[in-house]
Design a protein around this motif. Sequence first.
Motif, PDB file in Angstrom:
ATOM      1  N   ARG A   1       0.447 -29.241   1.135  1.00 40.13           N
ATOM      2  CA  ARG A   1      -0.885 -29.733   0.764  1.00 40.13           C
ATOM      3  C   ARG A   1      -0.965 -30.083  -0.718  1.00 40.13           C
ATOM      4  O   ARG A   1      -1.747 -30.947  -1.123  1.00 40.13           O
ATOM      5  CB  ARG A   1      -1.942 -28.654   1.057  1.00 40.13           C
TER       6      ARG A   1
ATOM      7  N   ARG B   1      -6.612 -23.646  10.841  1.00 34.84           N
ATOM      8  CA  ARG B   1      -5.276 -24.021  10.379  1.00 34.84           C
ATOM      9  C   ARG B   1      -4.466 -22.782  10.006  1.00 34.84           C
ATOM     10  O   ARG B   1      -3.285 -22.673  10.337  1.00 34.84           O
ATOM     11  CB  ARG B   1      -5.401 -24.955   9.179  1.00 34.84           C
TER      12      ARG B   1
ATOM     13  N   SER C   1       2.805 -29.729  12.977  1.00 33.14           N
ATOM     14  CA  SER C   1       1.679 -29.706  12.051  1.00 33.14           C
ATOM     15  C   SER C   1       0.741 -28.564  12.404  1.00 33.14           C
ATOM     16  O   SER C   1       0.645 -28.159  13.570  1.00 33.14           O
ATOM     17  CB  SER C   1       0.926 -31.031  12.095  1.00 33.14           C
TER      18      SER C   1
ATOM     19  N   GLU D   1      -1.247 -35.080   2.312  1.00 35.89           N
ATOM     20  CA  GLU D   1      -0.451 -33.876   2.499  1.00 35.89           C
ATOM     21  C   GLU D   1       0.811 -34.208   3.296  1.00 35.89           C
ATOM     22  O   GLU D   1       0.879 -35.217   3.988  1.00 35.89           O
ATOM     23  CB  GLU D   1      -1.254 -32.797   3.218  1.00 35.89           C
TER      24      GLU D   1
ATOM     25  N   ASP E   1       3.246 -24.686   4.320  1.00 35.80           N
ATOM     26  CA  ASP E   1       2.087 -25.537   4.572  1.00 35.80           C
ATOM     27  C   ASP E   1       1.261 -25.719   3.301  1.00 35.80           C
ATOM     28  O   ASP E   1       0.781 -26.828   3.013  1.00 35.80           O
ATOM     29  CB  ASP E   1       1.233 -24.918   5.679  1.00 35.80           C
TER      30      ASP E   1
ATOM     31  N   PHE F   1       2.598 -37.835  15.572  1.00 41.53           N
ATOM     32  CA  PHE F   1       1.940 -36.842  14.736  1.00 41.53           C
ATOM     33  C   PHE F   1       2.120 -35.431  15.302  1.00 41.53           C
ATOM     34  O   PHE F   1       2.172 -34.460  14.560  1.00 41.53           O
ATOM     35  CB  PHE F   1       0.446 -37.173  14.602  1.00 41.53           C
ATOM     36  N   TRP F   2       2.212 -35.320  16.623  1.00 45.05           N
ATOM     37  CA  TRP F   2       2.477 -34.022  17.237  1.00 45.05           C
ATOM     38  C   TRP F   2       3.947 -33.641  17.096  1.00 45.05           C
ATOM     39  O   TRP F   2       4.280 -32.483  16.857  1.00 45.05           O
ATOM     40  CB  TRP F   2       2.088 -34.077  18.711  1.00 45.05           C
TER      41      TRP F   2
ATOM     42  N   GLN G   1       3.233 -32.857   6.252  1.00 46.38           N
ATOM     43  CA  GLN G   1       3.110 -31.954   7.397  1.00 46.38           C
ATOM     44  C   GLN G   1       4.106 -30.805   7.295  1.00 46.38           C
ATOM     45  O   GLN G   1       5.202 -30.943   6.764  1.00 46.38           O
ATOM     46  CB  GLN G   1       3.314 -32.724   8.701  1.00 46.38           C
TER      47      GLN G   1
ATOM     48  N   SER H   1      -2.508 -28.870  11.047  1.00 44.89           N
ATOM     49  CA  SER H   1      -3.825 -29.465  10.808  1.00 44.89           C
ATOM     50  C   SER H   1      -4.440 -29.941  12.120  1.00 44.89           C
ATOM     51  O   SER H   1      -3.745 -30.298  13.066  1.00 44.89           O
ATOM     52  CB  SER H   1      -3.705 -30.641   9.833  1.00 44.89           C
TER      53      SER H   1
END
Length: 353
Positions: free
Chosen positions: A319, A81, A205, A326, A315, A200-201, A328, A207
């Motif tokens: 978190r 990450r 991100s 968390e 980032d 999500f992409w 993104q 992660s």
Amino acid sequence: MHLTETRSKTLPHGAGPVARRRGGPLLLGLFGLAVLLVAAIGLSLAVGSGQVPLGDVLSGLFHPDRTQRAQLIVREVRIPRTAAGVLAGVALGLAGTVMQGVARNPLADPGLLGVNAGASVFVVFAISVLTLTEPRQYIWFGFLGACLAAVLVYGIGSLGREGATPVKLALSGAAVAAALGALTSAMLLTDSRTFDQFRFWQVGSLSGRESGVLWQALPFIAVGCVLALALGPQLNTLALGDDTARGLGQRIALARLGAAACVVLLCGAATVVAGPIAFVGLAVPHAARLITGPDYRWILPYSALLAPAALLLADVIGRLIARPGEVQVGVMTAALGATPFILLVRRRNVVDL
């Protein structure tokens, strides 16, 4: 003699004794940014959703024991990450600086050439039509889409007698991005499964990034970084306008072609690594310009250090504020970058490139 004096007064290099006097403080500034980046890397490795003592972080870095859960988290989650944040940050910072320089547009960012839109439509195609489910499979379609979109925009912008002027590139980029965005939306609206996987992409991100994807993107980012740093003098000359640049011996078409290749490599690789992340490529060059002035030979290395530090810190904040979950990093960069960027662009001397 007169031509030499005129050129030294005209070029934004800051030639002569003034440049030498400023070189020392600017080198110290680079050292300070390097320290900031190291601190951001340390925080990214030490802070996360899992409870990992500092001793296990150090052991996971230098003497890993994969039977220890805490050290396994460091090796398998936090190191990839953090590496993704460094790679994407460097690429976005340099790409944004090059785009603002070659387009002479203070609002230019990696999305100007339709890179994000091209990557998105190809990723959706790979997930929906080709039924690819692993990031290491469809991520290369994102890179291919970014490259083809940039080539398409540059080709459209090059039509006509004047070639690829900054205004034509901006207009063609906006048109191509709108068309590709509509195509992406059309595919997503007809396939809910693809939408669930793509969203999500799309948000951006760091992660869940596999080390194999990072190693595959690394050569493209390395070549793009070398090319970007070599473009500093050319960007300085282009900032004076096309006519003045030609009068000073600059090969405009070749410089823009090199800048376009650099942006394609960096933006495509950054999109592959982290998805489309907003504000980093747009705001970081302005922040670097506040320190260095208009000389791109300094703006580029400053951006290369400041961008990954800012991305990693965003980032880390993401978190911490939503534990045990968390936020993104794509959301955090937009939320944290909006207000400082508004303050930056309100300053006239920052907007003027």
